[in-house]
Design a protein around this motif. Structure first.
Motif, PDB file in Angstrom:
ATOM      1  N   ALA A 195       0.839  -1.203   0.000  1.00 60.24           N
ATOM      2  CA  ALA A 195       0.000   0.000   0.000  1.00 60.24           C
ATOM      3  C   ALA A 195       0.871   1.250   0.000  1.00 60.24           C
ATOM      4  O   ALA A 195       0.567   2.242  -0.675  1.00 60.24           O
ATOM      5  N   HIS A 196       1.972   1.211   0.755  1.00 64.21           N
ATOM      6  CA  HIS A 196       2.938   2.320   0.760  1.00 64.21           C
ATOM      7  C   HIS A 196       3.494   2.532  -0.647  1.00 64.21           C
ATOM      8  O   HIS A 196       3.580   3.667  -1.133  1.00 64.21           O
ATOM      9  N   GLU A 197       3.865   1.445  -1.321  1.00 65.09           N
ATOM     10  CA  GLU A 197       4.431   1.576  -2.663  1.00 65.09           C
ATOM     11  C   GLU A 197       3.384   2.072  -3.664  1.00 65.09           C
ATOM     12  O   GLU A 197       3.698   2.856  -4.567  1.00 65.09           O
ATOM     13  N   LEU A 198       2.156   1.649  -3.501  1.00 67.15           N
ATOM     14  CA  LEU A 198       1.087   2.146  -4.375  1.00 67.15           C
ATOM     15  C   LEU A 198       0.834   3.631  -4.132  1.00 67.15           C
ATOM     16  O   LEU A 198       0.426   4.352  -5.059  1.00 67.15           O
ATOM     17  N   ALA A 199       1.063   4.097  -2.913  1.00 66.26           N
ATOM     18  CA  ALA A 199       0.945   5.530  -2.641  1.00 66.26           C
ATOM     19  C   ALA A 199       1.982   6.299  -3.449  1.00 66.26           C
ATOM     20  O   ALA A 199       1.698   7.386  -3.966  1.00 66.26           O
ATOM     21  N   HIS A 200       3.195   5.759  -3.559  1.00 65.21           N
ATOM     22  CA  HIS A 200       4.213   6.393  -4.403  1.00 65.21           C
ATOM     23  C   HIS A 200       3.753   6.441  -5.858  1.00 65.21           C
ATOM     24  O   HIS A 200       3.972   7.430  -6.557  1.00 65.21           O
ATOM     25  N   ARG A 203      -0.544   7.858   3.278  1.00 60.40           N
ATOM     26  CA  ARG A 203      -1.487   7.435   2.243  1.00 60.40           C
ATOM     27  C   ARG A 203      -1.567   5.916   2.164  1.00 60.40           C
ATOM     28  O   ARG A 203      -2.654   5.352   1.973  1.00 60.40           O
ATOM     29  N   GLY A 204      -0.448   5.239   2.341  1.00 57.93           N
ATOM     30  CA  GLY A 204      -0.460   3.789   2.332  1.00 57.93           C
ATOM     31  C   GLY A 204      -1.316   3.220   3.442  1.00 57.93           C
ATOM     32  O   GLY A 204      -2.045   2.235   3.247  1.00 57.93           O
ATOM     33  N   ALA A 205      -1.251   3.848   4.615  1.00 59.46           N
ATOM     34  CA  ALA A 205      -2.084   3.414   5.736  1.00 59.46           C
ATOM     35  C   ALA A 205      -3.564   3.591   5.405  1.00 59.46           C
ATOM     36  O   ALA A 205      -4.398   2.759   5.780  1.00 59.46           O
ATOM     37  N   GLU A 206      -3.890   4.662   4.701  1.00 53.77           N
ATOM     38  CA  GLU A 206      -5.283   4.886   4.299  1.00 53.77           C
ATOM     39  C   GLU A 206      -5.731   3.844   3.286  1.00 53.77           C
ATOM     40  O   GLU A 206      -6.881   3.378   3.321  1.00 53.77           O
ATOM     41  N   ILE A 207      -4.848   3.453   2.382  1.00 53.73           N
ATOM     42  CA  ILE A 207      -5.198   2.471   1.362  1.00 53.73           C
ATOM     43  C   ILE A 207      -5.458   1.098   1.973  1.00 53.73           C
ATOM     44  O   ILE A 207      -6.451   0.439   1.660  1.00 53.73           O
TER      45      ILE A 207
END
Length: 304
Positions: free
Chosen positions: A133-138, A210-214
């Motif tokens: 999710a962190h990487e998708l935020a990037h 943002r990754g935490a939100e995803i």
């Protein structure tokens, strides 16, 4: 905003490249360096993600893979991408025991995420989801283009500085100037490194949030970061060691995995990131690492 940042980065790196070219070969060297930099900028814009994946030894996970861990990994990435409103990225795995991961690609439609075999082996399924999710935020913030282009051009500046060792700048009478040559070899990689550090440190906090939100649970990523840091200290990533200019792309520093949150770190300290994620969990009302699963298991998975 990401595109503007990338163009600014390209201008800075091109200026460094051209400046070194002038110091090495005068006006002619400057012109040659400018032409080379222009070509590299275009090439990096379209192909830097492929270069990075190849240099890190990444292998794409096939759609029909029979490996249950890799199949579950790919399925979870797809569900997280759907939750984030992003196209499904290509999924890669890197065969190294050090737990780590990164994302690359010039835009969300041409993105890829990569995880090491160590990450998939050491982390729980929830923790892997937090990392992805962190990487998708990037990917969503288009950080991946900036990070990938930086890695490519920083490596090129380092190569040009090494070139100066053999064909160094000359004084007004055409004699070799060893002092200037040494200055180039020291200052050029340092300048490129400072650009990397300024970018990577600030973007990590944003991507963590943002990754935490995803994924729905900040504690997944917090727990994962602690395990990744311990693993990075104990294991060597040979691909990252051979290409240190790409260290800033990983979720945690693959070269040493530790260090205080200071100007010379490629990443913020893990302790600071974990603290911020735990505060966010409190704000979201999340108290357990088992809460808020956006990608529930359809059957018993490889992580138990």
């Amino acid at each position: 905003m990401g595109t503007a940042r990338t163009f600014t980065l390209l201008a800075i790196m091109t200026g460094l490249f051209v400046g070194i070219g002038y110091m090495v070969g005068g006006s002619v060297g400057m012109i040659i360096a400018f032409l080379v930099a222009a070509g590299m900028n275009v090439f990096a814009w379209w192909n830097s993600d492929k270069i990075v994946l190849r240099m890190q030894g990444a292998q794409e996970v096939a759609l029909d893979t029979r490996n249950p861990m890799l199949r579950a990994f790919r399925e979870d990435v797809a569900r997280l991408a759907e939750r984030a409103g992003l196209p499904e990225p290509k999924v890669y795995v890197i065969d190294t025991p050090q737990p780590n991961a990164f994302a690359t690609g010039r835009d969300p439609n041409n993105a890829a995420v990569a995880a090491t075999t160590g990450l998939l082996s050491v982390l729980t399924r929830e923790e892997v989801a937090g990392v992805m999710a962190h990487e998708l935020a990037h990917v969503e913030h288009r950080d991946t283009l900036t990070m990938t282009v930086t890695a490519t051009l920083a490596g090129a500046i380092g190569m040009l500085a090494n070139f100066a060792m053999f064909f160094g700048p000359r004084d007004s009478e055409g004699r070799p100037n060893p002092i200037a040559g040494i200055a180039i070899m020291i200052l050029a990689p340092l300048a490129a490194g400072l650009v990397q550090m300024a970018i990577s440190r600030s973007r990590e906090y944003v991507a963590d949030k943002r990754g935490a939100e995803i994924c729905g649970n900040p504690l997944w990523l917090a727990s994962a970061l602690e395990k990744i840091e311990r693993g990075a200290r104990a294991q060597i990533n040979p691909y990252a060691e051979r290409t240190p200019a790409m260290a800033h792309m990983y979720i945690s520093n693959p070269l040493n995995g530790r260090g205080p949150d200071n100007f010379f770190s490629t990443h913020p300290s893990t302790a600071n990131r974990v603290e911020a994620l735990r505060r966010l969990a409190g704000e979201m009302g999340v108290t357990s690492i088992r809460a808020a699963d956006p990608a529930p298991r359809r059957a018993a998975g490889p992580w138990g």
